[in-house]
Enzyme design. Structure first.
Site, short mmCIF file in Angstrom:
data_model
loop_
_atom_site.label_atom_id
_atom_site.label_comp_id
_atom_site.label_asym_id
_atom_site.label_seq_id
_atom_site.Cartn_x
_atom_site.Cartn_y
_atom_site.Cartn_z
N SER A 1 41.53 53.70 47.71
CA SER A 1 42.10 52.78 46.72
C SER A 1 43.37 53.38 46.11
O SER A 1 44.35 53.62 46.81
CB SER A 1 41.06 52.44 45.66
OG SER A 1 41.52 51.43 44.79
N HIS B 1 40.16 44.58 44.34
CA HIS B 1 40.07 44.49 45.80
C HIS B 1 39.44 43.17 46.25
O HIS B 1 38.60 43.14 47.15
CB HIS B 1 39.31 45.69 46.37
CG HIS B 1 40.05 46.98 46.19
ND1 HIS B 1 41.22 47.27 46.85
CD2 HIS B 1 39.81 48.05 45.38
CE1 HIS B 1 41.66 48.46 46.47
NE2 HIS B 1 40.83 48.94 45.57
#
Length: 279
Positions: free
Chosen positions: A48, A163
């Site tokens: 991430s 996400h």
């Protein structure tokens, strides 16, 4: 203020992202000053936000540009998730699975059947998946997984449904800013969170960093790619040793050295010396 006066601010992505990046970048810089690798690392990767540190380490961005873009990334992601709108939940499956992907397939099929605005956000390990979405839908889905006797269901202390498609607007806004920054081709390939492909060209790097904001982090595929390349040693740079534990679950034969604090650098010297000698 975030560090010394109100640590609860770190639960807000607007402050979490720059803080984590700064710590990782400082350790990365000290590592580069203290030790010299005679051969460049084969790859860099990050989970991430960590993919931005990997992009810095790979030489595709300067520190100033990376920090500036992360500030905007955090700002836009925070704006896309008003307080109480959404969240994320970790699902922990059994330690022994029928096959590597059985837990993932069960989660994916359940989300499709329930048809709620909840998505797989992180495929962290074969038995560890994070789902993300609207708060009410997330609560309903958690109840479904309780009935399916998922071993552990943990609501994460985050400020939004990251996400997922809910972050598409944030990604679009960031892309406009990214176009004004000076990206370069990476001198160390970056393993993308989006599809585990090796990325080194400037345009590809920008595109993958754009897509990962609203796409799942496929950490399992990233580690499988690293294993496939025959890499057997990784350095994890940054707070805590989460990735070390995840790698152990996916590919236990890969050694991971965690560098969380400056004092952890002391254990690196002998390892770097062995690498430089080709041992």
């Amino acid at each position: 203020k975030v560090i010394f006066e109100d640590e609860t601010m770190l639960n807000n992505t607007k402050y979490t992202q720059p803080s984590i990046f700064l710590i990782s970048a400082i350790i990365l810089n000290i590592l580069g000053l203290e030790y010299t690798l005679e051969k460049s690392p084969s790859i860099v990767a990050g989970h991430s936000l960590g993919e931005w540190t990997a992009t810095l380490a790979g030489g595709a961005l300067t520190f100033d540009d990376a920090l500036d873009l992360i500030f905007y990334r955090a700002k836009f992601m925070d704006a896309a998730a008003p307080k109480g709108f959404g969240g994320m939940t970790a699902l922990i499956g059994p330690p022994k699975l029928e096959n590597k992907y059985s837990f993932y397939n069960m989660v994916k099929e359940t989300l499709e059947e329930e048809n709620k605005e909840v998505y797989i956000a992180n495929f962290n390990a074969y038995n560890q998946i994070v789902i993300s979405g609207k708060l009410k839908d997330l609560e309903d889905i958690e109840e479904v997984f309780r009935k399916k006797r998922v071993r552990r269901i943990i609501r994460l202390n985050v400020s939004g449904p990251f996400h997922t498609p809910f972050m598409k607007e944030a990604a679009d806004n960031l892309r406009d800013i990214m176009e004004k920054r000076d990206f370069k081709d990476a001198f160390i390939p970056i393993v993308s969170n989006v599809d585990a492909s090796l990325t080194a060209f400037e345009m590809d790097i920008k595109n993958k960093l754009y897509k990962q904001i609203f796409s799942p982090v496929n950490w399992v595929k990233v580690v499988e790619k690293i294993k496939e390349m025959g890499i057997n040693l990784l350095f994890e740079i940054g707070p805590k040793n989460v990735l070390k534990n995840l790698v152990k679950k996916i590919a236990p034969e890969i050694e991971v050295i965690n560098i969380e604090r400056v004092k952890d650098l002391e254990k690196i010297g002998p390892i770097i010396e062995k690498i430089n000698k080709g041992e």
